[in-house]
Design a protein around this motif. Structure first.
Motif, PDB file in Angstrom:
ATOM      1  N   THR A   1    -103.909 -10.907  -9.425  1.00 18.48           N
ATOM      2  CA  THR A   1    -103.220 -10.872  -8.123  1.00 18.48           C
ATOM      3  C   THR A   1    -102.389 -12.217  -8.248  1.00 18.48           C
ATOM      4  OG1 THR A   1    -105.121 -10.012  -7.055  1.00 18.48           O
ATOM      5  CG2 THR A   1    -103.873 -11.504  -5.774  1.00 18.48           C
ATOM      6  N   ALA A   2    -101.242 -11.988  -7.512  1.00 16.28           N
ATOM      7  CA  ALA A   2    -100.465 -13.278  -7.530  1.00 16.28           C
ATOM      8  C   ALA A   2     -99.909 -13.368  -6.055  1.00 16.28           C
ATOM      9  CB  ALA A   2     -99.010 -12.869  -8.568  1.00 16.28           C
ATOM     10  N   THR A   3     -99.727 -14.585  -5.879  1.00 20.64           N
ATOM     11  CA  THR A   3     -99.182 -14.875  -4.422  1.00 20.64           C
ATOM     12  C   THR A   3     -97.927 -15.590  -4.549  1.00 20.64           C
ATOM     13  OG1 THR A   3    -100.391 -17.000  -4.281  1.00 20.64           O
ATOM     14  CG2 THR A   3    -101.601 -14.967  -3.518  1.00 20.64           C
ATOM     15  N   THR A   4     -97.107 -15.472  -3.490  1.00 19.86           N
ATOM     16  CA  THR A   4     -95.811 -16.129  -3.334  1.00 19.86           C
ATOM     17  C   THR A   4     -95.897 -16.206  -1.868  1.00 19.86           C
ATOM     18  OG1 THR A   4     -93.633 -16.170  -4.161  1.00 19.86           O
ATOM     19  CG2 THR A   4     -94.476 -14.120  -3.322  1.00 19.86           C
ATOM     20  N   THR A   5     -94.911 -17.492  -1.549  1.00 17.80           N
ATOM     21  CA  THR A   5     -94.490 -17.816  -0.069  1.00 17.80           C
ATOM     22  C   THR A   5     -93.209 -17.805   0.089  1.00 17.80           C
ATOM     23  OG1 THR A   5     -96.701 -18.886   0.239  1.00 17.80           O
ATOM     24  CG2 THR A   5     -95.096 -19.329   1.977  1.00 17.80           C
ATOM     25  N   VAL A   6     -92.596 -16.960   0.800  1.00 12.12           N
ATOM     26  CA  VAL A   6     -91.058 -17.060   1.062  1.00 12.12           C
ATOM     27  C   VAL A   6     -90.667 -17.128   2.464  1.00 12.12           C
ATOM     28  CG1 VAL A   6     -89.139 -15.729   0.691  1.00 12.12           C
ATOM     29  CG2 VAL A   6     -90.843 -15.353  -0.744  1.00 12.12           C
ATOM     30  N   THR A   7     -89.939 -17.802   2.867  1.00 11.62           N
ATOM     31  CA  THR A   7     -89.086 -17.985   4.268  1.00 11.62           C
ATOM     32  C   THR A   7     -87.756 -17.377   4.064  1.00 11.62           C
ATOM     33  OG1 THR A   7     -90.666 -20.268   4.521  1.00 11.62           O
ATOM     34  CG2 THR A   7     -88.826 -19.434   6.241  1.00 11.62           C
ATOM     35  N   PHE A   8     -88.008 -16.161   4.804  1.00 14.87           N
ATOM     36  CA  PHE A   8     -86.447 -15.567   4.884  1.00 14.87           C
ATOM     37  C   PHE A   8     -85.682 -16.222   5.946  1.00 14.87           C
ATOM     38  CE2 PHE A   8     -89.467 -12.628   2.992  1.00 14.87           C
ATOM     39  CZ  PHE A   8     -88.917 -12.164   1.616  1.00 14.87           C
ATOM     40  N   THR A   9     -84.434 -16.349   5.732  1.00 16.08           N
ATOM     41  CA  THR A   9     -83.620 -17.012   6.577  1.00 16.08           C
ATOM     42  C   THR A   9     -82.466 -16.094   7.410  1.00 16.08           C
ATOM     43  OG1 THR A   9     -82.158 -17.701   4.895  1.00 16.08           O
ATOM     44  CG2 THR A   9     -83.953 -19.120   5.680  1.00 16.08           C
ATOM     45  N   GLU A  10     -82.200 -15.005   6.503  1.00 14.81           N
ATOM     46  CA  GLU A  10     -81.448 -14.215   7.118  1.00 14.81           C
ATOM     47  C   GLU A  10     -81.811 -12.870   7.297  1.00 14.81           C
ATOM     48  OE1 GLU A  10     -77.793 -14.277   7.033  1.00 14.81           O
ATOM     49  OE2 GLU A  10     -78.144 -16.478   6.815  1.00 14.81           O
ATOM     50  N   PRO A  11     -81.617 -12.397   8.688  1.00  9.07           N
ATOM     51  CA  PRO A  11     -81.990 -11.065   9.087  1.00  9.07           C
ATOM     52  C   PRO A  11     -81.385  -9.964   8.492  1.00  9.07           C
ATOM     53  CG  PRO A  11     -81.601 -12.471  11.098  1.00  9.07           C
ATOM     54  CD  PRO A  11     -81.116 -13.120   9.715  1.00  9.07           C
ATOM     55  N   GLY A  12     -81.946  -9.079   8.095  1.00  6.26           N
ATOM     56  CA  GLY A  12     -81.386  -7.930   7.297  1.00  6.26           C
ATOM     57  C   GLY A  12     -82.513  -7.219   6.658  1.00  6.26           C
ATOM     58  N   THR A  13     -82.023  -6.092   5.900  1.00  8.80           N
ATOM     59  CA  THR A  13     -82.720  -5.153   5.338  1.00  8.80           C
ATOM     60  C   THR A  13     -82.771  -5.255   3.952  1.00  8.80           C
ATOM     61  OG1 THR A  13     -82.906  -3.495   7.030  1.00  8.80           O
ATOM     62  CG2 THR A  13     -83.528  -2.769   4.943  1.00  8.80           C
ATOM     63  N   TYR A  14     -84.016  -5.267   3.305  1.00  7.47           N
ATOM     64  CA  TYR A  14     -83.901  -5.821   1.772  1.00  7.47           C
ATOM     65  C   TYR A  14     -84.862  -4.935   1.158  1.00  7.47           C
ATOM     66  CZ  TYR A  14     -82.030 -10.181   3.678  1.00  7.47           C
ATOM     67  OH  TYR A  14     -81.306 -11.177   4.349  1.00  7.47           O
ATOM     68  N   LEU A  15     -84.943  -4.959  -0.185  1.00  6.22           N
ATOM     69  CA  LEU A  15     -85.594  -4.191  -1.022  1.00  6.22           C
ATOM     70  C   LEU A  15     -86.653  -5.035  -1.769  1.00  6.22           C
ATOM     71  CD1 LEU A  15     -83.694  -1.034  -2.440  1.00  6.22           C
ATOM     72  CD2 LEU A  15     -85.133  -1.044  -0.456  1.00  6.22           C
ATOM     73  N   TYR A  16     -87.755  -4.537  -2.153  1.00  5.19           N
ATOM     74  CA  TYR A  16     -88.724  -5.327  -3.223  1.00  5.19           C
ATOM     75  C   TYR A  16     -88.959  -4.150  -4.186  1.00  5.19           C
ATOM     76  CZ  TYR A  16     -92.625  -3.978  -0.151  1.00  5.19           C
ATOM     77  OH  TYR A  16     -93.541  -3.305   0.802  1.00  5.19           O
ATOM     78  N   VAL A  17     -88.669  -4.754  -5.592  1.00  2.00           N
ATOM     79  CA  VAL A  17     -88.566  -3.549  -6.404  1.00  2.00           C
ATOM     80  C   VAL A  17     -89.294  -4.257  -7.717  1.00  2.00           C
ATOM     81  CG1 VAL A  17     -86.970  -2.328  -8.178  1.00  2.00           C
ATOM     82  CG2 VAL A  17     -86.420  -2.899  -5.654  1.00  2.00           C
ATOM     83  N   CYS A  18     -89.919  -3.450  -8.480  1.00  2.00           N
ATOM     84  CA  CYS A  18     -90.480  -3.699  -9.900  1.00  2.00           C
ATOM     85  C   CYS A  18     -89.470  -3.145 -11.021  1.00  2.00           C
ATOM     86  CB  CYS A  18     -91.970  -2.967 -10.303  1.00  2.00           C
ATOM     87  SG  CYS A  18     -92.115  -3.347 -11.878  1.00  2.00           S
ATOM     88  N   HIS A  19     -88.697  -4.288 -11.648  1.00  2.00           N
ATOM     89  CA  HIS A  19     -87.700  -4.026 -12.731  1.00  2.00           C
ATOM     90  C   HIS A  19     -88.311  -3.736 -13.889  1.00  2.00           C
ATOM     91  CE1 HIS A  19     -84.378  -3.760  -9.716  1.00  2.00           C
ATOM     92  NE2 HIS A  19     -84.538  -4.643  -9.028  1.00  2.00           N
ATOM     93  N   LEU A  20     -89.295  -3.532 -14.158  1.00  2.00           N
ATOM     94  CA  LEU A  20     -89.710  -3.199 -15.309  1.00  2.00           C
ATOM     95  C   LEU A  20     -89.300  -1.840 -15.805  1.00  2.00           C
ATOM     96  CD1 LEU A  20     -93.315  -4.768 -15.945  1.00  2.00           C
ATOM     97  CD2 LEU A  20     -91.312  -5.821 -16.516  1.00  2.00           C
ATOM     98  N   PRO A  21     -89.023  -1.399 -17.020  1.00  2.00           N
ATOM     99  CA  PRO A  21     -88.366  -0.363 -17.426  1.00  2.00           C
ATOM    100  C   PRO A  21     -88.924   1.106 -16.899  1.00  2.00           C
ATOM    101  CG  PRO A  21     -88.426  -1.636 -19.263  1.00  2.00           C
ATOM    102  CD  PRO A  21     -89.378  -2.239 -18.299  1.00  2.00           C
ATOM    103  N   GLY A  22     -88.285   1.759 -16.108  1.00  2.00           N
ATOM    104  CA  GLY A  22     -88.855   2.972 -15.543  1.00  2.00           C
ATOM    105  C   GLY A  22     -89.705   2.919 -14.163  1.00  2.00           C
ATOM    106  N   HIS A  23     -89.923   1.753 -13.885  1.00  2.00           N
ATOM    107  CA  HIS A  23     -90.603   1.644 -12.783  1.00  2.00           C
ATOM    108  C   HIS A  23     -89.985   1.855 -11.175  1.00  2.00           C
ATOM    109  CE1 HIS A  23     -94.344  -0.519 -14.619  1.00  2.00           C
ATOM    110  NE2 HIS A  23     -93.407   0.134 -15.461  1.00  2.00           N
ATOM    111  N   GLU A  24     -88.765   1.280 -11.299  1.00  2.00           N
ATOM    112  CA  GLU A  24     -87.951   1.582  -9.909  1.00  2.00           C
ATOM    113  C   GLU A  24     -87.787   3.284  -9.805  1.00  2.00           C
ATOM    114  OE1 GLU A  24     -83.868   0.073  -9.905  1.00  2.00           O
ATOM    115  OE2 GLU A  24     -84.016   0.313  -7.626  1.00  2.00           O
ATOM    116  N   ALA A  25     -87.458   3.744 -11.215  1.00  2.00           N
ATOM    117  CA  ALA A  25     -87.035   5.176 -10.971  1.00  2.00           C
ATOM    118  C   ALA A  25     -88.183   6.024 -10.562  1.00  2.00           C
ATOM    119  CB  ALA A  25     -86.572   5.673 -12.356  1.00  2.00           C
ATOM    120  N   TYR A  26     -89.200   5.487 -11.128  1.00  2.00           N
ATOM    121  CA  TYR A  26     -90.636   6.294 -10.604  1.00  2.00           C
ATOM    122  C   TYR A  26     -90.850   6.031  -9.085  1.00  2.00           C
ATOM    123  CZ  TYR A  26     -95.555   7.525 -10.862  1.00  2.00           C
ATOM    124  OH  TYR A  26     -96.721   8.347 -10.968  1.00  2.00           O
TER     125      TYR A  26
END
Ligand SMILES: [Cu+2]
Length: 146
Positions: A109-134
């Protein structure tokens, strides 16, 4: 105050739209209103983000708890199109220095804290090989703060 929703328990219409938009992925989402610090848990199973849509407010710190239930490593990288284009072509094997780019080891388990400042639509993606396509992709919407 944190309000979290279990996968599949709310807003069927939104879930259906999301499923269509993301190639039939099983949809679950979290909407975290309020102005205090928030926590969002994102389980990872079978090389998918089990929570694949999150809405947060701009200016509010959000702690993401990334639980990897798989026997392989994953990563959680959130950002705009430019960020993802860079990572698709990138070679960084491990992410540790930016709160928006996190390596989640097998079974960990990993934790991270982010404060987003710009409203909008973003993606979260795993960029290890093949994972996004999956299909290891989720949507993060940042709504304007108060
Ligand atoms: Cu992955």
């Amino acid at each position: 105050m944190t309000r979290r929703h279990q996968p599949g328990r709310l807003a069927l219409a939104g879930g259906v739209a999301l499923a269509l938009g993301l190639a039939g992925m099983a949809a679950a989402w979290a909407d975290v209103p309020g102005s205090g610090p928030q926590t969002v848990e994102i389980p990872i199973r079978y090389s998918r983000f089990a929570l694949d849509s999150v809405t947060v407010r701009a200016g509010v710190p959000v702690t993401f708890v990334l639980r990897n239930g798989d026997p392989i490593d994953h990563e959680w990288i959130v950002g705009d199109a430019g960020v993802h284009a860079r990572h698709r072509a990138g070679t960084e094997p491990v992410h540790a220095s930016r709160p928006t780019e996190v390596t989640v080891r097998a079974g960990a388990t990993a934790t991270t804290t982010v404060t987003f400042t710009e409203p909008g639509t973003y993606l979260y993606v795993c960029h290890l090989p093949g994972h996004e396509a999956y299909g290891m992709v989720g949507t993060l919407r940042v709504t304007p703060g108060d």
